[in-house]
Design a protein around this motif. Structure first.
Motif, PDB file in Angstrom:
ATOM      1  N   PHE A 123     -21.913 -25.234   0.405  1.00 38.61           N
ATOM      2  CA  PHE A 123     -20.658 -25.247   1.016  1.00 38.61           C
ATOM      3  C   PHE A 123     -20.473 -24.083   2.068  1.00 38.61           C
ATOM      4  O   PHE A 123     -20.380 -23.024   1.845  1.00 38.61           O
ATOM      5  N   GLN A 124     -20.814 -24.295   3.333  1.00 40.11           N
ATOM      6  CA  GLN A 124     -20.880 -23.445   4.338  1.00 40.11           C
ATOM      7  C   GLN A 124     -19.793 -23.726   5.370  1.00 40.11           C
ATOM      8  O   GLN A 124     -19.792 -23.197   6.422  1.00 40.11           O
ATOM      9  N   GLY A 125     -18.710 -24.256   5.009  1.00 34.96           N
ATOM     10  CA  GLY A 125     -17.803 -24.652   6.049  1.00 34.96           C
ATOM     11  C   GLY A 125     -17.448 -26.183   5.922  1.00 34.96           C
ATOM     12  O   GLY A 125     -16.325 -26.486   6.571  1.00 34.96           O
ATOM     13  N   CYS A 141      -7.684 -25.289  -0.756  1.00 33.01           N
ATOM     14  CA  CYS A 141      -8.798 -26.182  -0.750  1.00 33.01           C
ATOM     15  C   CYS A 141      -8.544 -27.480  -1.555  1.00 33.01           C
ATOM     16  O   CYS A 141      -9.360 -27.808  -2.322  1.00 33.01           O
ATOM     17  N   MET A 186     -12.660 -22.724  -1.050  1.00 28.74           N
ATOM     18  CA  MET A 186     -13.876 -23.318  -0.595  1.00 28.74           C
ATOM     19  C   MET A 186     -14.854 -23.420  -1.915  1.00 28.74           C
ATOM     20  O   MET A 186     -16.048 -23.646  -1.763  1.00 28.74           O
ATOM     21  N   LEU A 187     -14.208 -23.072  -3.100  1.00 32.10           N
ATOM     22  CA  LEU A 187     -15.234 -23.107  -4.315  1.00 32.10           C
ATOM     23  C   LEU A 187     -14.699 -23.803  -5.325  1.00 32.10           C
ATOM     24  O   LEU A 187     -13.450 -24.540  -5.131  1.00 32.10           O
ATOM     25  N   ILE A 188     -15.385 -24.025  -6.056  1.00 31.07           N
ATOM     26  CA  ILE A 188     -15.082 -24.974  -7.189  1.00 31.07           C
ATOM     27  C   ILE A 188     -13.972 -24.226  -8.226  1.00 31.07           C
ATOM     28  O   ILE A 188     -14.359 -23.180  -8.572  1.00 31.07           O
ATOM     29  N   ILE A 211     -20.183 -23.946  -5.039  1.00 31.00           N
ATOM     30  CA  ILE A 211     -20.669 -25.280  -4.898  1.00 31.00           C
ATOM     31  C   ILE A 211     -21.915 -25.130  -3.815  1.00 31.00           C
ATOM     32  O   ILE A 211     -21.754 -24.645  -2.762  1.00 31.00           O
ATOM     33  N   VAL A 267     -11.247 -29.652  -2.109  1.00 32.50           N
ATOM     34  CA  VAL A 267     -12.459 -29.343  -2.816  1.00 32.50           C
ATOM     35  C   VAL A 267     -12.381 -28.989  -4.241  1.00 32.50           C
ATOM     36  O   VAL A 267     -11.976 -27.601  -4.460  1.00 32.50           O
TER      37      VAL A 267
END
Lengths: 669, 290, 209
Positions: C114-116, C29, C1-3, C111, C32
Motif C-alpha cells: 500500500f503505497q498510495g 481510510c 492507509m493501514l489495516i 497492508i 481500507v
C-alpha cells in the motif's frame, strides 16, 4: 490561497550514477518508464532525476526509445493499459518504488529485461520496525503498524517508532544531557518525551513489562488482506466505494401514502432539458392529473397537477436541484381529488401501435426516476436500434429503499411496465439487475419474472455507484459505452424500476407522473419510511410529518437525494420533484474543512474513480482554471458520482471543480 | 563464598571488568585477571562493548570460571533475538556461569559494523524477566525446560542520568523482573550519588558503584560530552590537566580512591571499569583502604 | 492507509463505560479496512451516544486541530479520550491533547504494497537499495519470509514457503523468472549480498559509493 507545504514522502530516488552506468552498460536501447510519484507535490514534467538518466544513457550511446511518465505506476489496472503500448522487446528501465518495478517485471514476465533504476526511500529510522508508515494524509507522525498499539501507556507517543531501539519498557539510558537520542543527537529521546507527557497527565510509566509480539499478523495473512482489498475494488467494475448502507432503517417498511399537503409547489422544470411552459394562471381551478405545463420541444416533459384545487400563484421558488429560484405553480388543495377526464384506464394496450404508446407515455410526463431525470420519450425513441433493456434495480445510494420496496411490493406492475417498453423499443433481451443487499426484492422479482419471457434477473455485488448506467451496462452485458456516448450507442437502453412502474400506471391507468415513492429517513425521524408522495409536496410538510419539526435543527442538514449524489437543501419551502428518490436528515460534518486544501497525491481518487479517470488532475487544473487541460483529462466523461470526493484525503470539493470545468469546457465549444 | 553470598553477607564487594579482544588472543587478559584475583571478587566480561565486534563474553566467562575466577557474564539484546538469548543463557548455565548482567546494549550504528541489523527483540527488562522464567523451569512461551538453570541476575543503572526518576522507575521494573544486584555508570559526584542511593536503598537490591579511572583531562571532557549520566567535576579535570603525563596514573588513582572512600558507606560494593588500566587496580584498592 | 483492527472488545467497552470520556472515530481510510460497523456496534453496546466525534483523516494535523477546537469545551473536562484510528491518528491527537490520556481502541497492521493506491500483491519494504536488478524483478526481501538475499533457505516444500504453506517461496519465483530471462547464472554468483540497515536507520540517506 495560502501555500501549504507538503511533506514529501516520495517513495523512490534514482540509484547512484555509477550504479546506473553499470546497469545500462552494454545495452543498445532502452525504454524508460517513470512513476509520477505519490505523496508529493504535483509535477507534470519528467522529473529532473529522470532527465539525468537520459543524459547518462546518451553518454553511453544508448538510444532512449521512449520516456513515459505514468500516474501511479503501482496501480496495475491503469498501468496495464499504459504498458500495452510499450514495445515488449529490448529492455525497459523503470524509475519507481519497488512495487512499480515489480509490477512492470511481472507484466512482461521474463519477455523483457527490466532494469531497476531507482531505490526506494526508507520511511522509518528505527531498530525493530524497518517499515514505518505515515498516515494517508501527510504528517510527521508515523505508525510502525506493529499490531499491538502501546500508545495508551505512553501518552500517545509511539515508543516503537520514536525510540531508535523501539524499547517498550523505558529508556536505554543512552540519551545525552539534553535528552537527545544516542543514535541521532537531533532527535529527542522518545522515553523522555513519554515521561514528560505522562507526568503532565499525572500518570506514571506502566507497571507491567511489555514484550512485543512480532507474529501478531502472520506473513501470509498480510498478502491475503491485499488481495481481498483489490478484489473489493475491482469487483464488477473498476473503482467505486462502499459507504455504510444504512438501509436497515426503512428497508422493511411497506410503502404508505403520504398525506396530501394543503399547498403544492409544482416546478415547471423537473427534468433535464427545457422547462415546461405553464398552461394555467393564477386563479384557475385544476383537477388531479390535469396537464398544467406543456413540454417545450423534444428534450422536455409535460407537468400535471397532482391534486384538484386552485392555482394561487405562479412564482419563483428555490429549486431543489439548482438551489436557484425557478418558476413553479402553487396549487391549493381542495381535498376532493377530482380526477381529470384525461386520466382514462386502458385495458387493451397491446392493441396500440408503437407510436401511440410512445405518445401516451410522453403525454403523461414520464421521466427517468433514477436520478438522471431524462424524459422517457427521448429514451424510448433512440436514434439507433437497440437490442437490450437493462432494468436498474440497484439503488446503490445509502439509506434509499424506494426502489427496493417498489420491487418487493409491486413486481408485477414493474413487469407490465417492462412489457410495454419491450414493445416500444422492440428489444429481445431484458436484464433485471438488483444489488445483492436487497434479498426480499430479489426474491419477489425473480418470482414475478418467471411469468414473462426473456427476463434475466441478475444479483450484483453491492458497490457504489453500481446504479450508474455505464457501470451497470459493463457489469451486466460486458459492453462499454464509448466516451461521450450514450447507452444506445452499444444497443442498450437502461430504465429504472420506478420509471417502469410510472410507465405501467401511465399506460394502464392513464395516470400521469404526479406522485412517486420517496424514502424519508435519517437522524431523529419519528416516522421514517417509504411514502407515495405527491410531486410538489413542500419539504416543510415532510419535516413536520416524519421528523415532527418545523425547521432543520442546527446540527443537521436536509438533503434531497442520497449522501453521495444528493443536494443540500437550504430552503424547506422547496418541494418534491419527479426525480426525488429520498429525503434525508443527516448529521452535519462536525467541522467544516471545505476551505481549499492542497492535493497530496495520495492517489485514492484514482483508485476509486469508476470512470477510470484521474480526478486529481481536475483539482490541480480546476484550481488554476486551466479548462483545456481539464478537457484533455476527459472531464466530460465524469459522471459526478462523488466517489473521489468521498475518499479525498484533502477533503477537496472535486465535484464542484468538475462541474465548473465541464461548464467552461462546454461553453467554449 | 561466591559473589552472591558475599553481597548478601554485607561485605564490601569489589568487581572489575574484562573486555575480550578483537581476535583470539585472550590469554593476556586472563593472566591480568589472575594477577588481581585476590583483590577482586568477580570479573564482568563485556558483550561486544560499544557494538564493536569482539571475542564473545560467554567463552571468556568460561575461561575465567575454569581458573577459579568468578565471572559476571554480560549479555546484551542488540545481537540476538529471543531464541538466541535464551539459548545462550542455558549455555552459560551448563558452562558453570551463574552471574549474569543483563543490558539492552548500544545501538549497532555506534559500533564498527554500522550496516548490521540491530535486533532488540527484547530489552533489558524483558530479558531479565525471561531469565527469571528460565530459572522457574519455563521458556518465555511457557514450554517446560529439561534441566533448569540457576542465575544470579544483575542489571545496570545510571545515577547521573536525567531525568533520574526514569532510571529509578526502570530500576524498579528490573528488580520486579528479577534483577538481584545493580552496577552503576561511572560516579564522579558523591553528593548526587548519595541522594540517588537514598532513593534506591528501600528497594533492597545491592548496588555496586561504578568507577572509571580517568586517564587524562581530555578523556574526562570527552566523557562529559558524550557519555550519558557522567558529570566529572572541574576539580578532577583540573587535577588531571595539571599532572605530568607520568604522574597521571597517580593522580587518577588518588581521585578514584577519594570516590571509593566516599562510596563505601553508601553502597554495597565497587565496580571498577579500568579500560586497560587493570594493572593499577591493586593500587586503587590499597589507596582506598582495602 | 493501514489495516486497523479493534482491540479486545470487552476492554474497550469497559473503557467506554467510564463517564468522563470522549470518543474520536476516524473514518478517513474508510475504504481500507476500517471496521466502521464494528465500531458503531461497540459504541451502541457501551451505550455511548453523545461525546462522540466522527472525523476524517485524523492523521492530518490541520484537520485534527479543527476537530479539537470544535470539541474544546467538552474535551477540557474529559478524563480520557478513546480513539478509533490507526497509530498515526492517535499520535496526532495525543500531540494536540497533551494533558489528557489518549487511549487507542485499535491496533494497526501493515497492508502489503500500500503505497498510495490499492494494496498490491507485490510489496516494497523500502530497504533503500533496490535488489530487483539481480532478482528478475521479484523482491527477495518481501517475497521471501526471511528476506534472504543470497538464495533460498532450503526450507521450501513444493515451492511453498516453510513459514506459510499458502505462500510461494520467493526464491523459487525468482529462479523461474531468471530462467525466462536466461539469466539463471545470476544464482551462481560469487559475491554475497548483505543488507545495509543504516539506510533505514538514517532515514534513507544514501551516500555515493
Amino acid at each position: 490561497m495560502e501555500k501549504k507545504t507538503v511533506i514529501d514522502y516520495t517513495k523512490y530516488r534514482i540509484k547512484p550514477e555509477q550504479e546506473i552506468r553499470d546497469i545500462l552498460f552494454g545495452m543498445d536501447s532502452v525504454v524508460l518508464l517513470w512513476c509520477k510519484k505519490c505523496f508529493s507535490e504535483f509535477t507534470e514534467e519528467a522529473i529532473d532525476e529522470c532527465k539525468r538518466v537520459i543524459e547518462i544513457a546518451e553518454e553511453l550511446n544508448i538510444k532512449v526509445i521512449e520516456c513515459k511518465g505514468i500516474d501511479f505506476l503501482c496501480n496495475n489496472y491503469h498501468t496495464e493499459r499504459a504498458l500495452k503500448s510499450v514495445p515488449d522487446k529490448g529492455c525497459i528501465g523503470v524509475i519507481s518504488c519497488g512495487i512499480g518495478i515489480q509490477y512492470v517485471s511481472g507484466f512482461f514476465n521474463g519477455q523483457v529485461k527490466i532494469l531497476a533504476l531507482a531505490d526506494s526511500i526508507p520511511q522509518s529510522g528505527n531498530a525493530t520496525s524497518v517499515e514505518g508508515y505515515h498516515g494517508i494524509a501527510l504528517g510527521v507522525e508515523k505508525c510502525a503498524a506493529c499490531g499491538q498499539c502501546y500508545l495508551e501507556k505512553t501518552g500517545g507517543i509511539c515508543p516503537v517508532v520514536d525510540c531508535a531501539k523501539s524499547l517498550l519498557n523505558g529508556p536505554c539510558g543512552g540519551a545525552d544531557k539534553d535528552g537527545k537520542c544516542e543514535v541521532n543527537r537531533e532527535l529527542p529521546c522518545a522515553w523522555i518525551e513519554i515521561y514528560k507527557r505522562l507526568k503532565r497527565q499525572g500518570r506514571a510509566i506502566g507497571e507491567k513489562v511489555d514484550i512485543n509480539d512480532y507474529n501478531v499478523f502472520p506473513v501470509g495473512e498480510k498478502g491475503e488482506y491485499s488481495k481481498a482489498n483489490q478484489e473489493k475494488r475491482r469487483v464488477g467494475f473498476y473503482g467505486g466505494v462502499y459507504p455504510l448502507e444504512k438501509k436497515e432503517e426503512t428497508d422493511t417498511i411497506p410503502i404508505k401514502v403520504f398525506p396530501a399537503p394543503d399547498k403544492l409547489t409544482v416546478f415547471l422544470s423537473q427534468h433535464i432539458g427545457t422547462p415546461a411552459v405553464p398552461l394555467v394562471k393564477k386563479g384557475d381551478l385544476v383537477k388531479k392529473g390535469e396537464k398544467i405545463g406543456e413540454a417545450e420541444g423534444f428534450f422536455s416533459s409535460t407537468i400535471h397537477s397532482p391534486i384538484s384545487g386552485k392555482v394561487i400563484a405562479i412564482e419563483d421558488r428555490t429549486h431543489p436541484v439548482s438551489q436557484t429560484p425557478q418558476k413553479s405553480v402553487i396549487i391549493e388543495n381542495d381535498g376532493l381529488e377530482i380526477l381529470d377526464s384525461s386520466v382514462e384506464p386502458l385495458t387493451d394496450w397491446q392493441g396500440l401501435s408503437k407510436e401511440d404508446l410512445l405518445k401516451r407515455i410522453s403525454e403523461k410526463g414520464i421521466i427517468g426516476l433514477g436520478g438522471a431525470m431524462c424524459p422517457s420519450s427521448v429514451k424510448l425513441n433512440p436514434p439507433k436500434s437497440v437490442d437490450t433493456l437493462v432494468v436498474n434495480g440497484c439503488e446503490s445510494e445509502p439509506y434509499f429503499n424506494a426502489d427496493n420496496r417498489l420491487m418487493t411490493e409491486m413486481p408485477d406492475s414493474i413487469m407490465k411496465g417492462i412489457e410495454i417498453v419491450k414493445k416500444v423499443l422492440g428489444v429481445t433481451d431484458i436484464i433485471f439487475a438488483i444489488e445483492d443487499n436487497k434479498s426480499e426484492a430479489l426474491e419477489s422479482v425473480e418470482t414475478a419474472a418467471k411469468k414473462y419471457q426473456g427476463i434475466r434477473v441478475e444479483a450484483l455485488k453491492t458497490k457504489y455507484p453500481q446504479g450508474a448506467e455505464r457501470m451497470l451496462i459493463k457489469k451486466t452485458t460486458g459492453r462499454e459505452v464509448p466516451e461521450a456516448g450514450l447507452p444506445f450507442d452499444v444497443g442498450i437502453v437502461v430504465f429504472n424500476v420506478g420509471t417502469l412502474y410510472a410507465i405501467y400506471r401511465a399506460v394502464y391507468e392513464g395516470m400521469p407522473l404526479i406522485e412517486r415513492v420517496v424514502t424519508v429517513a435519517g437522524e431523529n425521524a419519528i416516522s421514517a419510511g417509504n411514502f407515495i408522495v405527491k410531486v410538489g409536496t413542500p419539504f416543510s410538510d415532510i419535516l413536520k410529518h416524519c421528523f415532527g419539526i418545523n425547521e432543520v435543527q442546527p446540527k443537521y442538514e436536509l438533503r434531497m437525494g442520497g449522501p453521495m449524489m444528493g443536494f443540500l437543501q437550504k430552503d424547506i419551502d422547496s418541494a418534491v420533484i419527479k426525480g426525488t428518490g429520498g429525503i434525508l436528515m443527516l448529521q452535519k460534518p462536525p467541522v467544516d474543512i471545505s476551505e481549499e486544501n492542497i492535493c497530496i497525491r495520495c492517489g485514492r481518487c484514482v483508485d476509486v474513480c469508476p470512470m477510470e479517470l484521474l480526478p486529481y488532475y481536475y483539482v490541480y487544473y480546476g484550481q488554476k482554471k486551466l479548462w483545456n487541460e481539464m478537457s484533455e483529462y476527459r472531464v466530460n466523461s465524469c459522471i459526478e458520482c462523488g466517489c473521489c470526493q468521498y475518499v479525498c484525503s484533502s477533503k477537496i470539493d472535486i465535484v464542484s471543480l468538475v462541474k465548473k470545468g465541464k461548464k467552461s469546457v462546454n461553453n467554449k465549444s | 563464598m561466591n559473589f552472591e553470598e558475599k553481597l548478601k553477607s554485607g561485605k564490601m564487594v569489589i568487581t572489575s571488568e574484562i573486555g575480550p579482544p578483537k581476535g583470539t588472543n585472550i590469554m593476556p587478559h586472563i593472566k591480568e585477571a589472575e594477577g588481581i584475583k585476590d583483590k577482586v571478587d568477580a570479573f564482568n566480561v563485556t558483550d561486544l562493548q560499544s557494538s564493536v565486534m569482539h571475542l564473545g563474553s560467554l567463552a571468556t566467562s568460561r575461561l575465567l570460571a575454569e581458573r577459579g575466577l568468578e565471572p559476571v557474564f554480560q549479555i546484551t539484546c542488540r545481537d540476538r533475538n529471543r531464541l538466541a538469548l535464551q539459548s545462550d543463557l542455558l549455555s552459560a548455565s551448563v558452562l558453570g556461569i551463574r552471574n549474569v548482567l543483563v543490558i539492552t546494549g548500544d545501538h549497532t550504528v555506534l559500533g564498527d559494523h554500522p550496516q548490521a541489523k540491530p535486533v532488540f527483540d527484547l530489552d533489558s527488562v524483558s530479558l531479565l524477566k525471561v531469565a527469571s522464567g528460565l530459572m522457574k523451569g519455563k521458556d518465555m512461551v511457557g514450554n517446560e525446560l529439561d534441566g533448569i538453570p540457576e542465575f544470579f541476575l544483575g542489571a545496570v543503572v545510571n545515577p547521573g542520568y536525567e531525568p533520574q526518576e526514569l532510571q529509578i522507575m526502570k530500576m524498579e521494573q528490573k528488580i520486579e523482573a528479577g534483577a538481584r544486584f545493580f552496577q552503576t555508570q561511572a560516579v564522579y559526584d558523591l553528593t548526587s550519588f548519595e541522594s540517588f542511593m537514598k532513593r534506591v536503598l528501600p528497594f533492597g537490591a545491592p548496588v555496586l558503584g561504578g568507577i572509571v579511572l580517568l586517564k587524562s583531562a581530555g578523556m574526562a571532557k570527552f566523557m562529559n560530552k558524550n557519555v550519558a549520566g557522567v558529570n566529572i567535576p572541574d576539580k578532577y579535570i583540573n587535577m588531571m590537566a595539571a599532572a605530568d603525563k607520568k604522574d597521571r596514573p597517580k593522580v587518577s588513582i588518588s581521585i578514584a580512591a577519594e570516590l571509593i572512600k566516599g562510596m563505601k558507606t553508601l553502597c554495597s560494593g565497587i565496580h571498577i571499569m579500568s579500560l586497560g588500566w587493570e594493572k593499577y587496580i591493586p593500587d586503587v584498592l590499597e589507596a582506598s583502604g582495602f | 492507509m493501514l489495516i486497523t483492527k479493534v482491540k479486545e472488545r470487552e476492554k474497550i467497552i469497559a473503557a467506554l463505560r467510564n463517564k468522563n470520556i470522549f470518543v474520536f472515530k476516524c473514518f478517513g481510510c474508510k475504504e481500507v479496512y476500517f471496521p466502521e460497523e464494528e465500531i458503531d456496534s461497540l459504541l451502541e453496546e457501551a451505550g455511548v451516544k453523545n461525546r462522540v466525534a466522527r472525523v476524517d483523516y485524523l492523521c492530518r494535523e490541520e484537520f485534527a486541530e479543527k476537530y479539537y477546537k470544535k470539541y474544546e469545551n467538552i474535551l477540557k473536562d474529559a478524563e480520557a479520550v478513546i480513539v478509533f484510528s490507526c497509530g498515526v491518528g492517535i499520535q496526532v491527537l495525543a500531540k494536540i491533547l497533551p494533558d489528557i490520556p489518549v487511549i487507542p481502541a485499535c491496533d494497526t497492521h501493515y497492508i502489503n504494497g500500500f503505497q498510495g493506491l490499492t494494496a498490491q500483491d507485490a510489496d516494497c519494504q523500502q530497504c533503500g537499495e533496490c535488489w530487483l536488478n539481480i532478482t528478475g524483478g521479484i523482491c527477495p526481501i518481501t517475497s521471501c519470509s526471511k528476506g534472504l538475499l543470497n538464495g533460498p533457505c532450503g526450507g521450501a516444500k513444493e515451492g511453498k514457503c516453510e513459514v506459510d504453506k499458502n505462500m510461494d517461496c520467493g526464491w523459487v519465483l525468482i529462479s523461474e523468472r531468471l530462467k525466462l530471462l536466461k539469466e539463471e547464472g545470476a544464482l551462481h554468483k560469487k559475491s554475497t549480498n548483505i543488507r545495509d540497515y543504516r539506510l533505514i536507520i538514517e532515514g534513507g540517506k544514501r551516500s555515493e559509493e
